[in-house]
Design a protein around this motif. Structure first.
Motif, PDB file in Angstrom:
ATOM      1  N   GLU A   1      38.986  52.274  34.270  1.00  0.00           N
ATOM      2  CA  GLU A   1      38.575  52.187  32.917  1.00  0.00           C
ATOM      3  C   GLU A   1      39.622  53.488  31.917  1.00  0.00           C
ATOM      4  O   GLU A   1      39.761  53.209  30.871  1.00  0.00           O
ATOM      5  CB  GLU A   1      37.155  52.713  32.764  1.00  0.00           C
TER       6      GLU A   1
ATOM      7  N   LYS B   1      36.039  53.115  37.886  1.00  0.00           N
ATOM      8  CA  LYS B   1      35.831  54.119  37.047  1.00  0.00           C
ATOM      9  C   LYS B   1      37.331  54.440  36.576  1.00  0.00           C
ATOM     10  O   LYS B   1      37.698  54.793  35.499  1.00  0.00           O
ATOM     11  CB  LYS B   1      35.159  55.235  37.461  1.00  0.00           C
TER      12      LYS B   1
ATOM     13  N   HIS C   1      31.697  46.413  37.545  1.00  0.00           N
ATOM     14  CA  HIS C   1      31.899  46.971  36.077  1.00  0.00           C
ATOM     15  C   HIS C   1      30.992  46.115  34.890  1.00  0.00           C
ATOM     16  O   HIS C   1      30.452  46.901  34.172  1.00  0.00           O
ATOM     17  CB  HIS C   1      33.314  46.872  35.939  1.00  0.00           C
ATOM     18  N   ARG C   2      30.968  44.932  35.022  1.00  0.00           N
ATOM     19  CA  ARG C   2      29.949  44.124  34.389  1.00  0.00           C
ATOM     20  C   ARG C   2      28.612  44.722  34.104  1.00  0.00           C
ATOM     21  O   ARG C   2      27.930  44.784  33.308  1.00  0.00           O
ATOM     22  CB  ARG C   2      30.098  42.653  34.684  1.00  0.00           C
TER      23      ARG C   2
ATOM     24  N   GLU D   1      27.325  47.379  35.288  1.00  0.00           N
ATOM     25  CA  GLU D   1      27.264  48.688  34.540  1.00  0.00           C
ATOM     26  C   GLU D   1      27.572  49.090  33.129  1.00  0.00           C
ATOM     27  O   GLU D   1      26.672  49.773  32.508  1.00  0.00           O
ATOM     28  CB  GLU D   1      28.192  50.014  35.293  1.00  0.00           C
ATOM     29  N   GLN D   2      28.271  48.046  32.720  1.00  0.00           N
ATOM     30  CA  GLN D   2      28.627  47.995  31.315  1.00  0.00           C
ATOM     31  C   GLN D   2      27.110  47.450  30.413  1.00  0.00           C
ATOM     32  O   GLN D   2      26.728  47.935  29.452  1.00  0.00           O
ATOM     33  CB  GLN D   2      29.642  47.046  30.897  1.00  0.00           C
ATOM     34  N   ARG D   3      26.568  46.514  31.066  1.00  0.00           N
ATOM     35  CA  ARG D   3      25.415  45.774  30.580  1.00  0.00           C
ATOM     36  C   ARG D   3      23.998  46.695  30.692  1.00  0.00           C
ATOM     37  O   ARG D   3      23.408  46.805  29.779  1.00  0.00           O
ATOM     38  CB  ARG D   3      25.104  44.585  31.333  1.00  0.00           C
TER      39      ARG D   3
ATOM     40  N   SER E   1      34.851  44.192  39.498  1.00  0.00           N
ATOM     41  CA  SER E   1      34.784  43.451  38.592  1.00  0.00           C
ATOM     42  C   SER E   1      33.166  43.152  38.134  1.00  0.00           C
ATOM     43  O   SER E   1      32.663  43.354  37.075  1.00  0.00           O
ATOM     44  CB  SER E   1      35.418  41.972  38.457  1.00  0.00           C
TER      45      SER E   1
ATOM     46  N   GLY F   1      24.148  50.175  31.448  1.00  0.00           N
ATOM     47  CA  GLY F   1      24.595  51.536  31.160  1.00  0.00           C
ATOM     48  C   GLY F   1      24.008  52.693  31.976  1.00  0.00           C
ATOM     49  O   GLY F   1      23.636  53.948  31.940  1.00  0.00           O
TER      50      GLY F   1
ATOM     51  N   ARG G   1      33.516  51.991  43.442  1.00  0.00           N
ATOM     52  CA  ARG G   1      33.028  52.562  42.262  1.00  0.00           C
ATOM     53  C   ARG G   1      34.022  53.552  41.492  1.00  0.00           C
ATOM     54  O   ARG G   1      34.246  53.500  40.393  1.00  0.00           O
ATOM     55  CB  ARG G   1      31.577  53.340  42.507  1.00  0.00           C
TER      56      ARG G   1
END
Length: 230
Positions: free
Chosen positions: A230, A227, A102-103, A105-107, A99, A109, A223
């Motif tokens: 997602e 992915k 994910h946060r 990598e979303q932030r 989790s 990029g 990782r």
């Protein structure tokens, strides 16, 4: 491997393929917690070998060696899945790690770095490394899961087009996830799943300790799982 009557010689098959059971058990053991006994994996794999001997049909289009290897590994994975062999705290930490990754990598990029994931989890880098060591083997790997699907497909006469479509989709997702991983993690995955090296051997290739190779493997798998989710 066949008798004069054209039947498979089971004694000869056992003699030839029991070493394969041990090799696969040793390879799997390197990615599992210390409380998982090698003998238990060998016992499960031996049952898988016996199952392969009774189920094998040359009309399936696979050699017995390929078929037996898949059934042996599948039996070991099934044995692990029947046990509650991972403490809840380890599963909880594995979910928290994915989790946090994910946060980040979303932030940002881009693939998250270790220090960034640790900071997101609110722990030190040393504590993060311990989480990686603890969770290695607790994740049922996407690659292993796909392998089981293909083994089941080979051993079943009732594979539907829908099942094949799902497998193809998962394979594409998995390859995209691997391509998006950092270079060092891609190398760890290749050494582990293509070259079949254990963690000690991977460490020697990378020039790091076995424990560090374990951490890198665990992070790479986390990782991939993130992915794939997602």
């Amino acid at each position: 491997m066949y008798t004069a009557q054209g039947k498979m010689n089971q004694q000869e098959l056992l003699r030839q393929y029991l070493p394969l059971v041990r090799r696969q058990a040793l390879g799997l053991k390197t990615r599992l917690p210390a409380n998982i006994e090698l003998d238990d994996l060998i016992q499960a794999g031996s049952i898988g070998l016996l199952d392969a001997m009774t189920r094998y049909d040359f009309n399936l289009g696979a050699t017995f060696g390929t078929f037996a290897s898949q059934r042996i590994r599948g039996a070991m994975i099934d044995e692990l899945r029947t046990r509650d062999w991972v403490p809840r705290s380890v599963r909880r930490n594995a979910r928290a790690l994915e989790s946090a990754m994910h946060r980040v990598e979303q932030r940002l990029g881009r693939p998250a770095k270790e220090r960034e994931i640790a900071a997101e989890m609110g722990i030190s880098l040393e504590e993060y490394h311990q989480v990686l060591s603890d969770t290695n083997g607790s994740q049922m790997l996407p690659i292993d899961d796909l392998g089981d699907d293909y083994a089941d497909a080979l051993s079943s006469r009732h594979v539907t087009p829908l099942a094949n479509l799902v497998n193809d989709r998962h394979r594409v997702q998995l390859m995209r996830a691997i391509d998006a991983a950092p270079e060092r993690e891609r190398l760890v995955l290749a050494l582990s799943y293509q070259e079949k090296l254990n963690l000690r051997e991977i460490g020697l290739v990378l020039g790091v300790s076995e424990s560090r190779a374990c951490q890198l493997h665990s992070q790479a798998v986390a990782r991939l799982r993130m992915k794939m989710a997602e």
